[in-house]
Design an enzyme around this catalytic site. Sequence first.
Site, PDB file in Angstrom:
ATOM      1  N   LYS A   1       0.757  -1.208  -0.191  1.00  0.00           N
ATOM      2  CA  LYS A   1       0.009  -0.691   0.324  1.00  0.00           C
ATOM      3  C   LYS A   1       0.792   1.748  -0.042  1.00  0.00           C
ATOM      4  O   LYS A   1       2.388   1.310   0.314  1.00  0.00           O
ATOM      5  CB  LYS A   1      -1.082  -0.167   0.854  1.00  0.00           C
ATOM      6  CG  LYS A   1      -1.606  -1.292   1.078  1.00  0.00           C
ATOM      7  CD  LYS A   1      -2.955  -1.375   0.319  1.00  0.00           C
ATOM      8  CE  LYS A   1      -3.779  -2.954   0.275  1.00  0.00           C
ATOM      9  NZ  LYS A   1      -4.054  -3.393   1.016  1.00  0.00           N
TER      10      LYS A   1
HETATM   11  C1  LIG Z   1      -5.270  -4.717   1.366  1.00  0.00           C
HETATM   12  C2  LIG Z   1      -6.823  -4.420   1.636  1.00  0.00           C
HETATM   13  C3  LIG Z   1      -7.582  -4.920   2.822  1.00  0.00           C
HETATM   14  C4  LIG Z   1      -6.728  -5.454   4.155  1.00  0.00           C
HETATM   15  O1  LIG Z   1      -5.645  -5.407   4.483  1.00  0.00           O
HETATM   16  P1  LIG Z   1      -4.801  -5.614   5.325  1.00  0.00           P
HETATM   17  O2  LIG Z   1      -3.891  -4.417   5.889  1.00  0.00           O
HETATM   18  O3  LIG Z   1      -4.178  -6.369   4.582  1.00  0.00           O
HETATM   19  O4  LIG Z   1      -5.172  -6.626   5.832  1.00  0.00           O
HETATM   20  C5  LIG Z   1      -8.898  -4.461   2.958  1.00  0.00           C
HETATM   21  N1  LIG Z   1      -9.547  -4.195   1.449  1.00  0.00           N
HETATM   22  C6  LIG Z   1      -8.988  -3.475   0.556  1.00  0.00           C
HETATM   23  C7  LIG Z   1      -9.692  -3.405  -0.513  1.00  0.00           C
HETATM   24  C8  LIG Z   1      -7.394  -4.193   0.616  1.00  0.00           C
HETATM   25  O5  LIG Z   1      -6.685  -3.654  -0.419  1.00  0.00           O
END
Ligand SMILES: *Cc1c(COP(=O)(O)O)cnc(C)c1O
Length: 402
Positions: A202
């Site tokens: 991210k």
């Molecule tokens: C990355 C992501 C998540 C989950 O996040 P984590 O930190 O990996 O638990 C949830 N929703 C979307 C759309 C994502 O891209």
Amino acid sequence: MNASPTKLETLAIDGGMPVRETLLPYGRQSVSEEDIQAVVEVLRSDWLTTGPKVGEFEERFAAWVGAKYGISFSSGTAALHAAAFAAGLGPGDEGITTPMTFCATANCVLYQGAQPVFADVSADTLNLDPGEVAKQLSPRTKAILAVDYAGHPADLDALLALTRQRGIPLIEDACHALGANYRGTRVGGIADMTVFSFHPVKHLTTGEGGMVTTNDAKLAETLRRFRNHGISSEARQRQASGQWYYEMVLLGFNYRLTDVACALGLSQLTRLTENVARRREIAARYAAAFREVPQLIPPSVRADASPAWHLYPIRIDSAKLTVDRGQIFRALRAENIGVNVHYIPVHLHPYYRNLGHRAGECPVAEAAYERLISLPMFHGMTDADVGDVVRAVNKVISSYAK
Ligand SMILES: *Cc1c(COP(=O)(O)O)cnc(C)c1O
């Protein structure tokens, strides 16, 4: 590898030279020396978890996205679970969401014993279509969970019009959209609760981590308790005031983010603006490069949005190609371009099929899925990396063009 565009090079999948010698991943973190120093400092301090860095990170992060409160969590998924809890979702209730997402968005509704209901997406952005959401509303609907797919904000005003009418919250899963703008405002303070993830792919990472931002003091308090067993005060506050007494007031979890992680987050936050700008630069280069390729449909951007580009999902026009998406995907991987597919529509996973969901529920999302390929997109990509992707895509597409 400067072959003229008219002369077809042999594809790596057919034994030719790959465009790159090493795999370029679709997403990757950037960690600086300053980040490492910030973490080391915390390791030498008194607090490894829920110390001063947690509150500092929450405040700065909330200010950056333009929200009053930020409540950190051990992951984006934990943050979604907390938002579903704070929304009051429970057995017998429904949460309307999109199939074009990572399964965690829908799973958090199930965690609460409620039913996810999938509404189809708009064909351009692949975000929830408010008209389709309206069709799925029922007396049981307790929340709408939108996703800012690929980093393009959902149709927030139209969705808020639906939730306000009914007095239910809009949860925005902005895990793709940290830094995105909707009608001139950064996402984070627009929906009732906005959820972010700090997974390494991210825009900002804490290893694992997440955040919910909100302008509502009551929701903020519930979220804060939920991530700490439902306890109404924190250990550090009690230590500071010399008190031992505490009350558990709701059934929460240990979803706390550590001080170590928050120190990394704080340090990463100082580069967030430039990282989002870099992603926009890469997206602009892709868009310019693929504008004249009739076999490709680049992601569309609405006039009222400025995406943050977590992903760069292109769609292939199969009618203009001799092979299907699978073959294009494999050929790009052979060129050492780490393409991916986002997403298998959530309702098509075996777990959801076992709950009664079926192909055909969301035809627009299902049709898009068959054509989607995510190209590498991360702020640490060099211009040469971007050039490799463009070259590989052109090489593969031109050799399979009808
Ligand atoms: C990355 C992501 C998540 C989950 O996040 P984590 O930190 O990996 O638990 C949830 N929703 C979307 C759309 C994502 O891209």
